[in-house]
Design a protein around this motif. Structure first.
Motif, mmCIF file in Angstrom:
data_model
loop_
_atom_site.group_PDB
_atom_site.id
_atom_site.type_symbol
_atom_site.label_atom_id
_atom_site.label_comp_id
_atom_site.label_asym_id
_atom_site.label_seq_id
_atom_site.Cartn_x
_atom_site.Cartn_y
_atom_site.Cartn_z
ATOM 1 N N THR A 1 -4.500 6.665 -6.058
ATOM 2 C CA THR A 1 -3.526 5.616 -5.680
ATOM 3 C C THR A 1 -2.124 6.284 -5.214
ATOM 4 O O THR A 1 -1.670 5.734 -4.359
ATOM 5 C CB THR A 1 -3.130 5.000 -6.977
ATOM 6 O OG1 THR A 1 -4.357 4.242 -7.722
ATOM 7 C CG2 THR A 1 -2.398 3.761 -6.394
ATOM 8 N N PHE B 1 -0.152 8.437 1.651
ATOM 9 C CA PHE B 1 0.025 9.552 2.672
ATOM 10 C C PHE B 1 -1.164 9.404 3.747
ATOM 11 O O PHE B 1 -0.936 9.710 4.858
ATOM 12 C CB PHE B 1 -0.121 10.954 1.851
ATOM 13 C CG PHE B 1 1.215 11.320 1.101
ATOM 14 C CD1 PHE B 1 2.392 11.831 1.683
ATOM 15 C CD2 PHE B 1 1.056 10.855 -0.242
ATOM 16 C CE1 PHE B 1 3.582 11.884 0.629
ATOM 17 C CE2 PHE B 1 1.988 11.110 -1.070
ATOM 18 C CZ PHE B 1 3.413 11.586 -0.470
ATOM 19 N N THR C 1 5.444 4.128 -12.544
ATOM 20 C CA THR C 1 3.770 4.037 -12.562
ATOM 21 C C THR C 1 3.178 4.584 -13.834
ATOM 22 O O THR C 1 2.217 3.906 -14.110
ATOM 23 C CB THR C 1 3.465 4.876 -11.378
ATOM 24 O OG1 THR C 1 4.347 4.667 -10.140
ATOM 25 C CG2 THR C 1 2.054 4.781 -11.203
ATOM 26 N N LEU D 1 0.878 -1.296 -0.014
ATOM 27 C CA LEU D 1 0.048 -0.026 0.009
ATOM 28 C C LEU D 1 0.889 1.311 -0.076
ATOM 29 O O LEU D 1 0.327 2.219 -0.320
ATOM 30 C CB LEU D 1 -0.795 -0.024 1.327
ATOM 31 C CG LEU D 1 -1.938 -1.251 1.335
ATOM 32 C CD1 LEU D 1 -2.936 -0.822 2.534
ATOM 33 C CD2 LEU D 1 -2.702 -1.143 -0.008
ATOM 34 N N ILE D 2 1.994 1.258 0.675
ATOM 35 C CA ILE D 2 2.773 2.342 0.659
ATOM 36 C C ILE D 2 3.802 2.612 -0.732
ATOM 37 O O ILE D 2 4.159 3.580 -0.945
ATOM 38 C CB ILE D 2 3.789 2.201 1.838
ATOM 39 C CG1 ILE D 2 3.103 2.204 3.251
ATOM 40 C CG2 ILE D 2 5.069 3.384 1.809
ATOM 41 C CD1 ILE D 2 2.302 3.483 3.430
ATOM 42 N N SER D 3 3.711 1.362 -1.627
ATOM 43 C CA SER D 3 4.982 1.381 -2.553
ATOM 44 C C SER D 3 4.508 2.406 -3.624
ATOM 45 O O SER D 3 5.512 2.945 -4.315
ATOM 46 C CB SER D 3 4.683 0.096 -3.339
ATOM 47 O OG SER D 3 3.720 -0.498 -3.615
ATOM 48 N N PRO D 4 3.054 2.979 -3.742
ATOM 49 C CA PRO D 4 2.949 4.023 -4.980
ATOM 50 C C PRO D 4 4.036 5.048 -4.516
ATOM 51 O O PRO D 4 4.181 6.119 -5.479
ATOM 52 C CB PRO D 4 1.543 4.220 -4.836
ATOM 53 C CG PRO D 4 1.024 3.053 -4.154
ATOM 54 C CD PRO D 4 1.918 2.428 -3.328
ATOM 55 N N MET D 5 4.228 5.542 -3.241
ATOM 56 C CA MET D 5 4.927 6.877 -2.825
ATOM 57 C C MET D 5 6.457 6.404 -3.401
ATOM 58 O O MET D 5 7.070 7.537 -3.432
ATOM 59 C CB MET D 5 4.803 6.827 -1.290
ATOM 60 C CG MET D 5 5.387 8.094 -0.877
ATOM 61 S SD MET D 5 4.767 8.519 0.851
ATOM 62 C CE MET D 5 6.180 7.917 1.706
ATOM 63 N N ILE D 6 6.999 5.221 -3.175
ATOM 64 C CA ILE D 6 8.174 4.816 -3.551
ATOM 65 C C ILE D 6 8.636 4.326 -4.657
ATOM 66 O O ILE D 6 9.846 4.983 -5.302
ATOM 67 C CB ILE D 6 8.470 3.393 -2.258
ATOM 68 C CG1 ILE D 6 8.696 3.919 -1.255
ATOM 69 C CG2 ILE D 6 9.935 3.002 -2.609
ATOM 70 C CD1 ILE D 6 9.770 4.982 -0.486
ATOM 71 N N VAL D 7 7.776 3.833 -5.735
ATOM 72 C CA VAL D 7 7.945 3.444 -7.018
ATOM 73 C C VAL D 7 8.077 4.809 -7.817
ATOM 74 O O VAL D 7 7.187 5.803 -7.875
ATOM 75 C CB VAL D 7 7.059 2.689 -7.515
ATOM 76 C CG1 VAL D 7 7.227 2.419 -8.925
ATOM 77 C CG2 VAL D 7 7.098 1.268 -6.838
ATOM 78 N N PRO D 8 9.206 5.153 -8.760
ATOM 79 C CA PRO D 8 9.275 6.436 -9.183
ATOM 80 C C PRO D 8 8.116 6.647 -10.142
ATOM 81 O O PRO D 8 7.416 5.604 -10.682
ATOM 82 C CB PRO D 8 10.352 6.027 -10.241
ATOM 83 C CG PRO D 8 11.377 5.175 -9.331
ATOM 84 C CD PRO D 8 10.518 4.278 -8.767
ATOM 85 N N LEU D 9 7.723 7.724 -10.152
ATOM 86 C CA LEU D 9 6.272 8.229 -11.017
ATOM 87 C C LEU D 9 6.567 7.576 -12.373
ATOM 88 O O LEU D 9 5.534 7.402 -12.889
ATOM 89 C CB LEU D 9 6.306 9.769 -10.874
ATOM 90 C CG LEU D 9 5.449 10.103 -9.603
ATOM 91 C CD1 LEU D 9 5.497 11.762 -9.466
ATOM 92 C CD2 LEU D 9 4.078 9.672 -9.376
ATOM 93 N N ILE E 1 -2.968 7.641 -1.642
ATOM 94 C CA ILE E 1 -3.304 6.552 -0.490
ATOM 95 C C ILE E 1 -2.083 6.572 0.422
ATOM 96 O O ILE E 1 -2.474 6.513 1.697
ATOM 97 C CB ILE E 1 -3.448 5.450 -1.203
ATOM 98 C CG1 ILE E 1 -5.115 5.446 -1.647
ATOM 99 C CG2 ILE E 1 -3.448 4.064 -0.112
ATOM 100 C CD1 ILE E 1 -5.485 4.367 -2.451
#
Lengths: 317, 427
Positions: free
Chosen positions: A190, A195, A150, A139-147, A193
């Protein structure tokens, strides 16, 4: 940490140097943001302080770039400024159009992220949650994976979102998500989320579970307990999570570049155009407005954080 | 417990153990149900798209399929030569039947007008072969047996074993060639993996530059963040909260606003150069080019990522009691020794958390290098965007992105092991 009275001259000198270094670093942090504010009132189409500006000559300053924000892209900018002129601004001006898009997309993305994120944070904060660590990681990974990654993935997915259904024999064509508001909203939700999860779980740390048991013992059903006891306590976290999610969407440009078409242009997308094509102090006027918005948001979040700490009885840091 | 005389039961006669298990299962289910909607949402809008990207990096049907953009109808292409590849193992010299199959396919390509897309697919492996397909397809009707000679006469490249190897590789759709391309590798006639020509090696260099610049930015951030985090952590709360605003305001300010600011400040007619000219450090004609190159990328990204270093450092430094350093001093340590042996080790968790976070964010940066980086400040993300939007070699973009993703996930896993995702703090 003031120096004790017995500090040696060398220590005093070092302390002074240290403070100067710190001030310079703070200057590095804040100066770039502050410098654009006066420059946005430049009367000339330059990005530097003109002599007249430095002499504080009122002639050197003007509101022309703010005015051009209103007239840029409208049908009849030179018409008299009556109600039909303003209606033209509202319907046709580029910056107004992109601001509307940013707000619509930001609002719905925030709503989605906050509702789903808060529920999930409540579940994740329960000690009996199975596979907690793995799920949290996903659930936290969208913040970590480079935009850019994504955005690349969404570009493929949005071109035919039902393609996977084809593999199990279902109809595999349900249109595209690329170039739709829904597509951008889902993507921004996504990204927001993580945050919401982080801020809401932070408020739930040290949440006194006996409060819910007390409510239940006093006859409240789970719903009443949630709305009357839990909600007010986690509200500061929920709101600051929502603000984070909104800012994320409001500031996001990579996904918009990849999956939106010209109807879903947002403020940062338009700034991107402006910076790459014909950078003019108009961009600085937009930037100044955005800085003012971030000051307002920052103030709100800070006030919420203090309120949350007071509510939970945590002494402020 | 095991030798309890009678089985403990609840009021309604159930064994206590099973009642407990039952109620625990129920509360687990409840917790899970709260998380499930979001988990499903993230799987659909994030995990599946990334999976699709990974798939795209190993699957490219450009050689064997043609999708009509308007109708969505899919036409099978190159069926004859694909069948020949299936019947003859790797290493078989293409014989007359192979050339005949190829000629039949080229005639079919002319009818379907898909020569360009098939050529494009082979062109990804062997640059300069797109025109080989388009020109031969244009005159495909005139090909007559013996096909080997006819094709070789049309273009000598048809006899090139490299072209045949590339066609064989593309004929299944599934391939690791794009990963080879992404690492500046290719295959020779025998199928052995070799490095591409020195002149066209770009990707490894770009990965290295991305890592190098990210490491440099992380280091600069650490050097800048440490003193101010220390100051914030040791000042009385009221004053440190005030100063904290100076860190948080950039954090909350739009990325594009901050990038714009740096363009304004650093360009050759910008504020910094003007200031230096006015002070007399440089002459009017000695203006330093600080924008649209590597310096621009480093300065702007350091500014943007600095708060991500200050905040974790601050949250680790704040609870360190000042009495430790004082004790060290009273025991005779110099201030440097006290700092190095007593204070610094206690801040290491914050250093680790901040450095990892900044590094992770830096390796994937796209916007800032694209706007201020010029040619030599570009990072790997910019190349991914280039292949997605300009060259349209999506499989190569996906392969580059997958390599980057793999690296980031390792760092993320490390971050979780060392810091714990739960301890991530915002503001």
């Amino acid at each position: 940490m003031a120096l004790p009275t017995y500090a040696t001259p060398l220590e005093r000198l070092w302390r002074a140097t240290y403070l100067v270094i710190c001030s310079l670093i703070f200057l590095f942090l804040i100066a770039p943001i502050l410098v654009i504010i006066p420059l946005s009132f430049n009367a000339e189409p330059y990005f530097t302080f003109t002599d007249r500006m430095l002499a504080l000559d009122p002639e050197g300053y003007s509101l022309r770039w703010y005015d051009s924000l209103l007239t840029f892209g409208m049908n009849a900018p030179d018409a008299p400024r009556d109600s039909s002129w303003w209606s033209d601004v509202w319907h046709n001006t580029t910056w107004v159009r992109v601001a509307k898009n940013s707000i619509i997309i930001g609002f719905f993305a925030t709503l989605l992220a906050t509702v789903l994120g808060t529920l999930a944070a409540l579940g994740l904060s329960r000690p009996e949650m199975p596979y907690r660590r793995v799920i949290m990681g996903v659930l936290i990974s969208p913040m970590i994976v480079p935009l850019i990654i994504t955005a690349t993935g969404l570009f493929f997915f949005y071109s035919n979102p039902c393609g996977l259904f084809g593999m199990i024999g279902l109809p595999s064509d349900c249109g595209k998500l690329a170039g739709t508001y829904l597509g951008v909203i889902l993507a921004h939700a996504t990204l927001g989320i993580p945050f919401v999860i982080i801020t809401v779980t932070a408020t739930l740390v040290g949440f006194d579970q006996s409060l819910t048991r007390a409510a239940a013992a006093l006859g409240a059903n789970p719903r009443t307990t949630f709305f009357k006891v839990v909600m007010p306590l986690i509200m500061p976290g929920v709101i600051s999570g929502a603000l984070f999610a909104f800012v994320t969407s409001f500031d996001e440009v990579v996904v918009v570049l990849f999956v939106a078409d010209h109807t879903q242009q947002t403020i940062p997308r338009q700034m991107w155009n402006g910076i790459r094509e014909q950078i003019s102090p108009q961009i600085l006027a937009v930037a100044t407005i955005l800085v003012i918005i971030s000051v307002a948001l920052l103030t709100t979040v800070e006030l919420l954080r203090r309120r949350s700490e007071r509510l939970r009885g945590v002494t402020p840091r | 417990m095991s030798d309890a005389p009678a089985l403990l039961t609840t009021a309604d006669g159930q064994p206590l153990k099973s009642a407990l298990a039952h109620s625990q299962a129920r509360s687990r289910r409840r917790a899970f149900l709260l998380v499930a909607p979001l988990f499903l949402f993230v799987v659909i809008t994030f995990v599946i798209p990334i999976g699709q990207m990974l798939f795209q990096s190993v699957y490219n049907p450009g050689f064997i399929e043609y999708e009509n953009r308007d109708t969505g109808e899919i036409t099978k292409l190159m069926t004859n030569v694909t069948a020949w590849f299936e019947q003859n193992p790797q290493g078989t010299q293409p014989d007359e039947t192979a050339y005949a199959a190829l000629a039949a396919d080229l005639v079919h390509l002319k009818a379907t007008r898909a020569g360009g897309s098939v050529g494009e697919r082979i062109n990804y492996d062997i640059p300069g072969t797109r025109s080989l397909f388009t020109t031969t397809v244009r005159n495909a009707d005139r090909l007559a047996p013996p096909y080997r000679e006819a094709l070789a006469a049309a273009d000598a490249k048809w006899a090139d074993p490299l072209v045949w190897r590339a066609m064989r590789s593309a004929s299944t759709g599934y391939t690791l060639d794009f990963y080879l391309n992404a690492l500046d590798l290719t295959r020779d006639e025998t199928g052995a993996i070799v490095q591409v020509d020195q002149k066209v090696r770009v990707y490894v260099m770009l990965f290295m530059r991305t890592l190098g610049l990210s490491a440099a930015i992380t280091l600069i951030c650490l050097v800048l963040a440490f003193p101010i985090a220390h100051l914030l952590a040791t000042l009385p709360l009221a004053r440190s909260n005030l100063l904290m605003v100076l860190v948080l305001l950039p954090f909350w300010t739009s990325l594009l606003v901050r990038t714009t600011s740096w363009i304004v400040l650093l360009q050759s007619q910008g504020v910094v150069n003007d200031l230096m000219v006015a002070v007399g450090i440089i002459g009017e004609d000695g203006r330093i080019q600080m924008m649209y190159n590597r310096i621009g990328t480093i300065v702007a990204m350091t500014h943007i990522l600095l708060p991500f270093m200050v905040l974790p450092l601050y949250s680790v430094m704040r609870p360190i009691p000042p009495s430790y350093v004082r004790a060290a001093r009273s025991l005779g340590a110099t201030s440097w020794t006290a700092f190095r042996r007593v204070y610094l080790p206690q801040t290491l968790p914050g250093v680790g958390a901040g450095a990892l976070l900044v590094f992770i964010l830096a390796v994937g940066y796209y916007i800032t290098p694209a706007l201020v980086g010029g040619a030599d400040g570009q990072l790997i993300s910019n190349l991914i965007a280039f292949h997605m939007q300009k060259s349209l070699n999506w499989s190569l973009a996906a392969a580059l992105a997958s390599i980057l993703l793999f690296g980031v996930l390792i760092l993320y896993w490390l971050y979780d092991r060392i810091v714990g995702i739960d301890n991530m703090k915002l503001g």
